[in-house]
Scaffold this motif. Structure first.
Motif, PDB file in Angstrom:
ATOM      1  N   SER A 199     -75.981  25.629 -21.971  1.00  0.00           N
ATOM      2  CA  SER A 199     -75.419  25.576 -23.316  1.00  0.00           C
ATOM      3  C   SER A 199     -76.084  26.604 -24.217  1.00  0.00           C
ATOM      4  N   VAL A 200     -75.274  27.245 -25.047  1.00  0.00           N
ATOM      5  CA  VAL A 200     -75.794  28.219 -26.007  1.00  0.00           C
ATOM      6  C   VAL A 200     -75.501  27.791 -27.434  1.00  0.00           C
ATOM      7  N   GLU A 201     -74.702  26.738 -27.618  1.00  0.00           N
ATOM      8  CA  GLU A 201     -74.337  26.287 -28.950  1.00  0.00           C
ATOM      9  C   GLU A 201     -74.498  24.770 -29.037  1.00  0.00           C
ATOM     10  N   GLY A 202     -74.619  24.287 -30.278  1.00  0.00           N
ATOM     11  CA  GLY A 202     -74.661  22.855 -30.525  1.00  0.00           C
ATOM     12  C   GLY A 202     -76.046  22.275 -30.350  1.00  0.00           C
ATOM     13  N   SER A 203     -76.186  21.012 -30.733  1.00  0.00           N
ATOM     14  CA  SER A 203     -77.455  20.310 -30.648  1.00  0.00           C
ATOM     15  C   SER A 203     -77.730  19.894 -29.209  1.00  0.00           C
ATOM     16  N   PRO A 204     -78.884  20.282 -28.643  1.00  0.00           N
ATOM     17  CA  PRO A 204     -79.176  19.871 -27.264  1.00  0.00           C
ATOM     18  C   PRO A 204     -79.352  18.360 -27.149  1.00  0.00           C
ATOM     19  N   LEU A 205     -79.866  17.694 -28.206  1.00  0.00           N
ATOM     20  CA  LEU A 205     -80.022  16.245 -28.151  1.00  0.00           C
ATOM     21  C   LEU A 205     -78.661  15.552 -28.151  1.00  0.00           C
ATOM     22  N   GLY A 206     -77.738  16.055 -28.970  1.00  0.00           N
ATOM     23  CA  GLY A 206     -76.392  15.492 -28.975  1.00  0.00           C
ATOM     24  C   GLY A 206     -75.709  15.685 -27.637  1.00  0.00           C
ATOM     25  N   MET A 207     -75.862  16.866 -27.047  1.00  0.00           N
ATOM     26  CA  MET A 207     -75.260  17.124 -25.738  1.00  0.00           C
ATOM     27  C   MET A 207     -75.885  16.226 -24.678  1.00  0.00           C
ATOM     28  N   LEU A 208     -77.212  16.009 -24.763  1.00  0.00           N
ATOM     29  CA  LEU A 208     -77.884  15.131 -23.808  1.00  0.00           C
ATOM     30  C   LEU A 208     -77.302  13.723 -23.870  1.00  0.00           C
ATOM     31  N   ALA A 209     -77.162  13.169 -25.074  1.00  0.00           N
ATOM     32  CA  ALA A 209     -76.614  11.822 -25.222  1.00  0.00           C
ATOM     33  C   ALA A 209     -75.188  11.751 -24.703  1.00  0.00           C
ATOM     34  N   GLU A 210     -74.388  12.780 -25.008  1.00  0.00           N
ATOM     35  CA  GLU A 210     -72.993  12.807 -24.558  1.00  0.00           C
ATOM     36  C   GLU A 210     -72.908  12.844 -23.041  1.00  0.00           C
ATOM     37  N   GLU A 211     -73.726  13.664 -22.417  1.00  0.00           N
ATOM     38  CA  GLU A 211     -73.699  13.787 -20.964  1.00  0.00           C
ATOM     39  C   GLU A 211     -74.157  12.496 -20.291  1.00  0.00           C
ATOM     40  N   LEU A 212     -75.185  11.848 -20.840  1.00  0.00           N
ATOM     41  CA  LEU A 212     -75.685  10.617 -20.234  1.00  0.00           C
ATOM     42  C   LEU A 212     -74.635   9.513 -20.267  1.00  0.00           C
ATOM     43  N   VAL A 213     -73.938   9.379 -21.380  1.00  0.00           N
ATOM     44  CA  VAL A 213     -72.921   8.337 -21.496  1.00  0.00           C
ATOM     45  C   VAL A 213     -71.778   8.592 -20.529  1.00  0.00           C
ATOM     46  N   SER A 214     -71.378   9.852 -20.398  1.00  0.00           N
ATOM     47  CA  SER A 214     -70.207  10.171 -19.577  1.00  0.00           C
ATOM     48  C   SER A 214     -70.511  10.218 -18.079  1.00  0.00           C
ATOM     49  N   ARG A 215     -71.756  10.434 -17.702  1.00  0.00           N
ATOM     50  CA  ARG A 215     -72.058  10.672 -16.286  1.00  0.00           C
ATOM     51  C   ARG A 215     -72.883   9.558 -15.630  1.00  0.00           C
ATOM     52  N   THR A 216     -73.393   8.600 -16.389  1.00  0.00           N
ATOM     53  CA  THR A 216     -74.220   7.557 -15.806  1.00  0.00           C
ATOM     54  C   THR A 216     -73.572   6.196 -16.006  1.00  0.00           C
ATOM     55  N   THR A 217     -74.312   5.146 -15.659  1.00  0.00           N
ATOM     56  CA  THR A 217     -73.772   3.781 -15.696  1.00  0.00           C
ATOM     57  C   THR A 217     -74.187   3.049 -16.968  1.00  0.00           C
ATOM     58  N   VAL A 218     -74.450   3.765 -18.048  1.00  0.00           N
ATOM     59  CA  VAL A 218     -74.859   3.117 -19.295  1.00  0.00           C
ATOM     60  C   VAL A 218     -73.699   3.162 -20.292  1.00  0.00           C
ATOM     61  N   ASP A 219     -73.771   2.271 -21.288  1.00  0.00           N
ATOM     62  CA  ASP A 219     -72.695   2.169 -22.278  1.00  0.00           C
ATOM     63  C   ASP A 219     -73.048   2.829 -23.599  1.00  0.00           C
TER      64      ASP A 219
END
Length: 552
Positions: A199-219
């Motif tokens: 990633s070159v744009e956007g908040s890395p923390l926001g992207m981290l949270a988004e990726e975790l929700v979409s790719r793991t078994t958490v809600d």
């Protein structure tokens, strides 16, 4: 003959029950998914002893009560009418505390019997047997109301044998589930790390949270960082269930174990209970089901925790297993490293940008401005030597335009020059105000400076000048409907002047509100003046105060 017939009947009965045990064992091993296996074990136990009701209770990871309860023989409507399922108290708790078989003619005979909740079906005879997975007690089988009226020793032996087989079946199912879980989490970890690094744009923390929700078994995922006072936790980013109410929130340290994870740098997890006596602000709650499981993963750099990942599941979903905790710890380490690399890359790109801007600024100052200045001098000399008055005036206007262009370039050079992190100079304040107010305009607000502004204007005077500039520019942006807005800040030996001009609709009496009145009062308090010269198509506002002294 009668004795032989009795023995034959006993052998046939025993053979029949052994065949039933084999059928029950076969029913258990036909499936590999753990939830299905648990349900089949409970069903097989009920059929084996011909009981009306049966259940399998899974003991919580901390040994305190039950984390899951699979029931057979009771309809869904009856379960809803009862309310929340058992948590491992009374006779069920006795079997948890002392994992040995319990067989009762009447369940009320046990000293720990506490009765049944409202709307619960009638149950009398009881048989409870622990299920062991290797040396660990995984859960217990509970059976009630046998068709013959009571459980016998043979029933206890059969169910004990079934429980022993069930232990191996559960162990295999858990091993397969853990292997599949590790594969999913490791794949998600690799994908998340790659996304953060690419990633070159956007908040890395926001992207981290988004990726975790979409790719793991958490809600839901929250990224928590310590507050400025050290006693609060700020939710920097949140994604998933109920995230909108949490993003940006400040939580008291006592309201969440995220603070404890920050302080200790160790993983902390909560299983989630139907009636959690210590609700966590980052857990997902439901009025009917209670609190879901939540896990706190410290994000560390050089051994110091600077943030926490709080990952939560909806109430009713299984808690985080020890395998998930272990995998999540590895994921947190990878993520922290990826964030550090992303931050270092961002700093490197910023440094390159600053260097490029500095080079452009030098070129503008050393070459472009000098050429324009020389051209202006030459045109000025030509204007003095031309006899045609009209042509001479046109040349002088061109020289004035070049002077204005030089001022604009100097302003741009100053804005592009690298500055300290906490630069509070008046020039940069005015430039920041102009940039902020230019959002949505067809042409950005033009800014120019004359004189040693930063050398002569500082402290509270600089704050007043910046406030006046903001008010004047905002007034022009909101009400003038102008195409061109220009700000000029002039500093002389005696005074500082702010002039804001525009080509808008002009300032009528209706536009002279509290802001204009406050500007006049602020200028008068410093012994200065505030004047507005306005007509349709042209407005010029001048705010002038002396450099030293405040009017008595």
């Amino acid at each position: 003959m009668r004795e032989l017939m009795e023995r034959a009947d006993a052998m046939i009965h025993t053979q029949g029950r052994l065949q039933a045990l084999l059928r029950a064992t076969q029913a258990m091993v036909e499936h590999v998914e753990l939830p299905v296996v648990l349900e089949r074990i409970a069903q097989a136990a009920v059929e084996l002893v011909d009981a009306e009701f049966g259940a399998l209770g899974v003991i919580a990871a901390d040994g305190n009560g039950l984390e899951a309860f699979i029931h057979v023989g009771m309809s869904d409507s009856d379960a809803v009418a009862i309310g929340h399922l058992p948590e491992g108290r009374g006779v069920l708790g006795a079997l948890i505390d002392d994992p040995n078989p319990i067989r009762l003619r009447h369940i009320s005979d046990h000293p720990r019997s506490v009765g049944f909740p409202r709307n619960h079906p009638r149950m009398d005879a009881f048989l409870g047997v622990p299920i062991r997975v290797r040396n660990e007690v995984f859960g217990n089988l509970y059976l009630s109301n046998p068709r013959r009226g009571e459980f016998i020793a043979e029933d206890e032996q059969l169910v004990t044998a079934l429980a022993a087989t069930a232990g191996f079946v559960i162990a295999n199912a858990r091993l397969l589930e853990e292997t599949q879980l590790r594969q999913r989490w490791m794949a998600s970890s690799a994908q998340i790390t790659a996304a953060l690094l690419d990633s070159v744009e956007g908040s890395p923390l926001g992207m981290l949270a988004e990726e975790l929700v979409s790719r793991t078994t958490v809600d839901r995922v929250c990224v928590a960082v310590p507050g400025d006072d050290g006693e609060m936790v700020r939710i920097a980013e949140a994604r998933g269930s109920g995230a909108a109410d949490l993003t940006g929130a400040m939580l008291d340290a006592s309201a969440t174990e995220a603070y404890a994870a920050l302080a200790s740098g160790t993983i902390r997890a909560r299983t989630g209970l139907s009636h959690d006596p210590r609700p966590d602000a980052l857990a997902i709650r439901d009025e009917a089901l209670g609190t879901g499981a939540v896990m706190f993963l410290p994000l560390t750099t050089d051994g110091t925790a600077w943030g926490v990942l709080a990952v939560a599941r909806e109430p009713g979903r299984p808690p985080f297993s020890s395998a998930e905790t272990e995998i999540a710890a590895d994921l947190a380490g990878r993520v922290a490293l990826a964030l550090e690399l992303a931050r270092a890359r961002e700093q490197h790109q910023h440094a390159l940008l600053v260097q490029d801007r500095a080079r452009i600024a030098r070129d503008l100052h050393d070459h472009v401005i000098q050429q324009l200045f020389g051209t202006g001098l030459e045109l000025q000399a030509v204007a003095e030597s031309v006899d045609d008055a009209h042509l001479s005036e046109r040349i002088r206007k061109s020289v004035a335009t070049l002077d204005d262009a030089i001022l604009q370039i100097r302003t741009s050079v100053f804005a592009m020059t690298p500055r300290p992190e906490r630069d509070e100079s008046l020039r940069h304040r005015i430039l920041d105000i102009a940039a902020e107010c230019s959002t949505g305009l067809a042409r950005p607000v033009s800014v120019s400076f004359e004189g040693p502004v930063d050398l002569t204007v500082h402290g509270q005077l600089a704050a007043d000048v910046a406030a006046a500039a903001r008010e004047l520019v905002m007034n022009a942006v909101k009400h003038a409907e102008a195409n061109v807005i220009r700000v000029t800040v002039t500093s002389t030996d005696a005074e500082v002047r702010i002039t804001v001009s525009d080509d808008g609709a002009g300032m009528t009496g209706a536009r002279r509100g509290n802001g204009i009145t406050n500007l006049a009062a602020r200028a008068a308090a410093r012994g200065g003046t505030f004047d507005i010269d306005s007509e349709p198509g042209r407005t010029e506002a001048s705010w002038v105060v002396p450099l030293e002294g405040i009017a008595e």
